[in-house]
Design an enzyme around this catalytic site. Structure first.
Site, PDB file in Angstrom:
ATOM      1  N   ASP A  21       0.861  -1.182   0.000  1.00  0.00           N
ATOM      2  CA  ASP A  21       0.000   0.000   0.000  1.00  0.00           C
ATOM      3  C   ASP A  21       0.903   1.240   0.000  1.00  0.00           C
ATOM      4  O   ASP A  21       2.119   1.126  -0.153  1.00  0.00           O
ATOM      5  CB  ASP A  21      -0.969  -0.022   1.193  1.00  0.00           C
ATOM      6  CG  ASP A  21      -0.262  -0.070   2.543  1.00  0.00           C
ATOM      7  OD1 ASP A  21       0.944   0.285   2.619  1.00  0.00           O
ATOM      8  OD2 ASP A  21      -0.911  -0.446   3.526  1.00  0.00           O
ATOM      9  N   LEU A  22       0.329   2.399   0.192  1.00  0.00           N
ATOM     10  CA  LEU A  22       1.115   3.636   0.140  1.00  0.00           C
ATOM     11  C   LEU A  22       2.197   3.730   1.208  1.00  0.00           C
ATOM     12  O   LEU A  22       3.170   4.461   1.049  1.00  0.00           O
ATOM     13  CB  LEU A  22       0.183   4.844   0.249  1.00  0.00           C
ATOM     14  CG  LEU A  22      -0.723   5.065  -0.964  1.00  0.00           C
ATOM     15  CD1 LEU A  22      -1.713   6.182  -0.681  1.00  0.00           C
ATOM     16  CD2 LEU A  22       0.099   5.370  -2.196  1.00  0.00           C
TER      17      LEU A  22
END
Length: 148
Positions: free
Chosen positions: A28-29
């Site tokens: 994810d980020l």
């Protein structure tokens, strides 16, 4: 082995070990591996384990005999995998029944267990109904069953 072949695992005694790496697409980020990717890595490891044990899932499917389907899954996440981590999925065949197998799997980073799961894979006919798995598969599994 050719350098152009995909990664493959190996058996160490009865334990199957399958290497994976965490790529950018897996995260994810924040750079942490998305939880569903653990399931993908475990699926790849189970498929590789079966192939190395002499189980030809593709031939069984193409012959209309059936295929494995996940019937039960319990997973516990303990620590995050991160971008570029080198991981190993460790799989142990715990039980073989006439129409299913129970497999314990761990995703490891070195000595650290990041997740652990127990999976029941049921052999199902093309109709989706459970059926006995091929006798030669059960025979191939016999020396791999982990007895605590």
């Amino acid at each position: 082995m050719s350098l152009d072949q995909p990664p493959t695992g190996r058996f160490v005694d009865r334990e199957h070990r399958f290497p994976v790496r965490v790529y950018f697409e897996d995260t994810d980020l924040s750079g942490v591996a998305y939880h569903a990717n653990y399931l993908r890595w475990m699926e790849r490891a189970r498929s590789d384990m079966l192939r190395l044990a002499g189980i030809d899932q593709r031939a069984a499917h193409e012959a209309g005999e059936g295929a494995y389907a996940v019937a039960e899954l319990a997973i516990k996440y303990r620590a995050p995998a991160r971008l570029d981590d080198a991981l190993v999925v460790v799989s142990r065949l715990i039980e073989v029944r006439p129409a299913s197998c129970r497999i314990h799997q761990r995703v490891m980073r070195g000595d650290d267990s990041l997740s652990a799961a127990e999976v029941v894979a049921a052999f199902v006919a093309p109709s989706g109904r459970p059926r006995r798995q091929p006798a030669d598969w059960i025979k191939a599994f016999a020396p791999l069953v982990w007895a605590d």
